[in-house]
Enzyme design. Structure first.
Site, PDB file in Angstrom:
ATOM      1  N   ASN A  63       0.816  -1.214   0.000  1.00  0.00           N
ATOM      2  CA  ASN A  63       0.000   0.000   0.000  1.00  0.00           C
ATOM      3  C   ASN A  63       0.848   1.261   0.000  1.00  0.00           C
ATOM      4  O   ASN A  63       0.692   2.119   0.853  1.00  0.00           O
ATOM      5  CB  ASN A  63      -0.927   0.011   1.230  1.00  0.00           C
ATOM      6  CG  ASN A  63      -2.039  -0.996   1.098  1.00  0.00           C
ATOM      7  OD1 ASN A  63      -2.371  -1.396   0.008  1.00  0.00           O
ATOM      8  ND2 ASN A  63      -2.597  -1.417   2.206  1.00  0.00           N
ATOM      9  N   CYS A 104      -5.445  -2.721  10.689  1.00  0.00           N
ATOM     10  CA  CYS A 104      -4.003  -2.582  10.881  1.00  0.00           C
ATOM     11  C   CYS A 104      -3.694  -3.282  12.192  1.00  0.00           C
ATOM     12  O   CYS A 104      -4.360  -4.264  12.537  1.00  0.00           O
ATOM     13  CB  CYS A 104      -3.574  -1.115  10.861  1.00  0.00           C
ATOM     14  SG  CYS A 104      -4.421  -0.061  12.042  1.00  0.00           S
ATOM     15  N   ASP A 152      -3.874  -2.171  15.560  1.00  0.00           N
ATOM     16  CA  ASP A 152      -4.926  -1.972  16.545  1.00  0.00           C
ATOM     17  C   ASP A 152      -6.186  -1.338  15.970  1.00  0.00           C
ATOM     18  O   ASP A 152      -7.145  -1.102  16.688  1.00  0.00           O
ATOM     19  CB  ASP A 152      -4.410  -1.110  17.704  1.00  0.00           C
ATOM     20  CG  ASP A 152      -3.373  -1.859  18.551  1.00  0.00           C
ATOM     21  OD1 ASP A 152      -3.651  -3.020  18.910  1.00  0.00           O
ATOM     22  OD2 ASP A 152      -2.307  -1.297  18.834  1.00  0.00           O
ATOM     23  N   GLY A 153      -6.172  -1.036  14.678  1.00  0.00           N
ATOM     24  CA  GLY A 153      -7.373  -0.543  14.028  1.00  0.00           C
ATOM     25  C   GLY A 153      -7.696   0.914  14.289  1.00  0.00           C
ATOM     26  O   GLY A 153      -8.847   1.329  14.133  1.00  0.00           O
ATOM     27  N   ASP A 169      -5.105   3.607  13.408  1.00  0.00           N
ATOM     28  CA  ASP A 169      -4.205   4.483  12.658  1.00  0.00           C
ATOM     29  C   ASP A 169      -4.424   4.344  11.150  1.00  0.00           C
ATOM     30  O   ASP A 169      -5.207   5.062  10.557  1.00  0.00           O
ATOM     31  CB  ASP A 169      -2.746   4.186  13.017  1.00  0.00           C
ATOM     32  CG  ASP A 169      -2.376   4.696  14.407  1.00  0.00           C
ATOM     33  OD1 ASP A 169      -2.919   5.732  14.816  1.00  0.00           O
ATOM     34  OD2 ASP A 169      -1.553   4.061  15.075  1.00  0.00           O
ATOM     35  N   ARG A 170      -3.717   3.403  10.520  1.00  0.00           N
ATOM     36  CA  ARG A 170      -3.859   3.214   9.074  1.00  0.00           C
ATOM     37  C   ARG A 170      -5.267   2.754   8.703  1.00  0.00           C
ATOM     38  O   ARG A 170      -5.754   3.045   7.616  1.00  0.00           O
ATOM     39  CB  ARG A 170      -2.797   2.225   8.582  1.00  0.00           C
ATOM     40  CG  ARG A 170      -1.407   2.835   8.544  1.00  0.00           C
ATOM     41  CD  ARG A 170      -0.327   1.784   8.419  1.00  0.00           C
ATOM     42  NE  ARG A 170      -0.301   0.886   9.567  1.00  0.00           N
ATOM     43  CZ  ARG A 170       0.295   1.189  10.713  1.00  0.00           C
ATOM     44  NH1 ARG A 170       0.883   2.350  10.855  1.00  0.00           N
ATOM     45  NH2 ARG A 170       0.288   0.339  11.717  1.00  0.00           N
TER      46      ARG A 170
END
Length: 560
Positions: A307, A332, A334-335, A337-338
């Site tokens: 990506n 990502c 921990d869900g 950030d990205r």
């Protein structure tokens, strides 16, 4: 203006010092004549300094420090165009009739360091070096006698990093009032209803209303109708931080969805979890026509390969959903950030509602603030630990991508560049409560919506300032930006705006003329309405004599 209250200090007796100083430095000093001041902002001190301008050299000035900002006004006349430092006329353009102004919210400060020592003999070698989160670097030279540097260092450190000194962030002291309440912008139930939810395949659950399932998720979640709350609890044990897969957005026509979550806890042995796999099957089967679920893994090691440019990944997500080929699950580590970058950018491409001012505010509130992006950790609000490994410009990257899209699609967004810059400025400023803390549960504990002002209050009380004059409202238009490097630009008006020699991009002549035409149109409409009101009043009054045709106002049309 009322006099500012005297602040209290534990380590340094400023009150005693102020009594010994001139009346201007006393506790009743009125900021109004020299420094702008917000309601709740109070004076602390002011000092004469030499500002080491990185572009024009040393400039003599006076720096004022409040509990919100550092404000410098030069004592020399400098050029208002290119900011040359000649006292009479600018050597670059010949003009010179204004003071140099620096206005820096203390929340923007990342690091304060002492420059030089007691034995320093070089000119302007003794003072403070301040690094800011918005890419400014400020250097002030001070006199070595009288503990001038020590006083300024202690005051700045105390109020720029209030959490390290058991002081409140300025947002909790801010007493600004606006005619709109920005906290009312986002209502999760209303936003999901706008998307057509709940329906036969998706339901709203309140299993997390007390944040017991996941302390970093919002209280309200949308999950598959066939998944029970017990199923959700079992799945949570296999997802990092208990951040289970939940719905972010559903396509209004083909019913494919964007789902977000954290990584599965497979461990080194690659273990599997039947409950998690069954749950993903249930998500896949919510759409009987397209029973396919694509998983986008945006963790760093994968992201580096698959990506390149956050924008590319978001385009792939949007294309899958828009074409109806597949629903998409994004995660990502921990869900927060990205994952937030990809889901929000994809939703911006897919849903024209999010390209309006209010829609974009809702998108930020939902995908970033409510779903637990760690703003406090990533930005370091009020925290002096500038070397903290948790700090990262994740949200800045997202806003930069939005700006790139707005450049490629100049008529697609209701908001302008100033809207995005204002959001980033107050991401750091700590003037508003919008970006404080790491998650919804923490904001509730701190009563942020009760005790602070929302950034959206400022913006929505003056929307015209943030509107794009070229905006053309379109429904269901999907945007596919070009993500190659040759089509991406440096955001000069944000990243290099502090350099006076880099002139900001002047208003586009076409845009300027268009704004003039819009203003002229508004003036015509206003005059027309006044004439119609006047005419209606005349018609309603009993005429004393037959009216001539010229006395009756005809219907007026304009080419606008």
């Amino acid at each position: 203006m009322a006099s500012a209250p005297t602040p209290k200090y534990n380590s340094h007796s400023l009150e005693n010092e102020s009594i010994k100083r001139t009346p201007r430095d006393g506790i009743n000093w009125d900021l109004g004549e020299a420094v702008p001041r917000l309601p709740g902002e109070m004076r602390i001190t002011d000092k004469e300094v030499i500002y080491i301008c990185p572009f024009n050299g040393p400039i003599k000035g006076r720096v004022y420090i409040t509990n919100y900002r550092l404000y410098l006004r030069s004592l020399e006349t400098v050029c208002k165009h290119c900011r040359g430092s000649d006292e009479s006329r600018c050597v670059l353009c010949g003009s010179g009739d204004s003071a140099l102004i620096l206005d820096v919210p203390l929340g923007v400060i990342s690091r304060i360091e002492k420059m030089g020592g007691a034995t320093s003999r070089g000119e302007n070698s003794y003072g403070l070096d301040i690094t800011c989160k918005d890419m400014r670097n400020l250097r002030f030279a001070l006199k070595q006698e009288g503990h001038s540097r020590r006083d300024m260092f202690e005051i700045l450190t105390r109020h720029a990093f209030p959490l390290a000194h058991n002081l409140p962030l300025f947002a909790f002291l801010n007493e600004e009032k606006f005619n709109v309440d920005g906290w009312m912008v986002y209502n999760p139930v209303e936003e999901y209803r706008r998307q057509g939810l709940p329906n036969h395949h998706w339901r709203i659950t309140f299993i997390n209303k007390c944040y017991e399932l996941c302390d970093t998720y919002p209280a309200l979640l949308v999950v598959p109708y066939r998944a029970s709350d017990d199923d959700l609890r079992r799945v949570a044990t296999f997802r990092s931080r208990n951040r289970i897969p939940v719905l972010s957005w559903i396509h209004p026509e083909n019913k494919t969805v964007i789902v977000r979550c954290s990584q599965p806890l497979v461990g080194m042995s690659g273990k599997r979890n039947k409950d998690d796999e069954k749950y993903l099957d249930v998500i896949r089967e919510t759409n009987k026509q397209i029973s396919k679920l694509t998983i986008y893994d945006a963790r760093p090691n994968v992201n580096a390969v698959a990506n390149k440019l956050v924008l590319t990944g978001a385009i792939q997500v949007a294309d899958k959903v828009s074409s109806g080929k597949s629903s998409v699950l994004v995660h990502c580590s921990d869900g927060w950030d990205r994952t937030a970058q990809l889901t929000s950018l994809a939703m911006l491409m897919l849903d024209s509602f999010y390209r309006s001012i209010e829609g974009f505010e809702i998108l930020v509130q939902k995908e970033w603030i409510s779903f637990g992006h760690k703003f406090a950790s990533r930005i370091g609000h009020g925290d002096k630990n500038h070397a903290d490994a948790d700090r990262s410009p994740i949200f800045l990257q997202f806003i930069d991508c939005v700006w790139q899209m707005s450049k490629q699609f100049p008529t697609a967004f209701e908001f302008n560049e100033q809207f995005l810059i204002t959001i980033l400025d107050h991401l750091y400023s700590c003037r508003f409560g919008t970006f404080l803390f790491n998650c919804e549960s923490a904001r509730e504990r701190q009563k942020v919506t009760e005790k602070t002002v929302s950034l959206w209050s400022l913006i929505n009380s003056n929307k015209e300032k943030f509107k794009n004059p070229f905006y053309t409202k379109e429904i269901n238009r999907v945007l596919y930006p070009v993500a190659s490097m040759r089509h991406l630009e440096l955001w000069v008006n944000y990243y290099i705006r502090w350099n006076p020699r880099i002139k900001q991009q002047q208003p586009n002549p076409v845009e300027q003329r268009y704004m003039e035409l819009l203003a002229l149109r508004d003036e015509y409409i206003k005059r027309l309405e006044e004439l119609q009101i006047t005419n209606s009043a005349k018609i309603s009054d009993p005429p004393t004599s037959p009216a001539s045709p010229s006395q009756i106002m005809p219907h007026v049309q304009t080419h606008f």
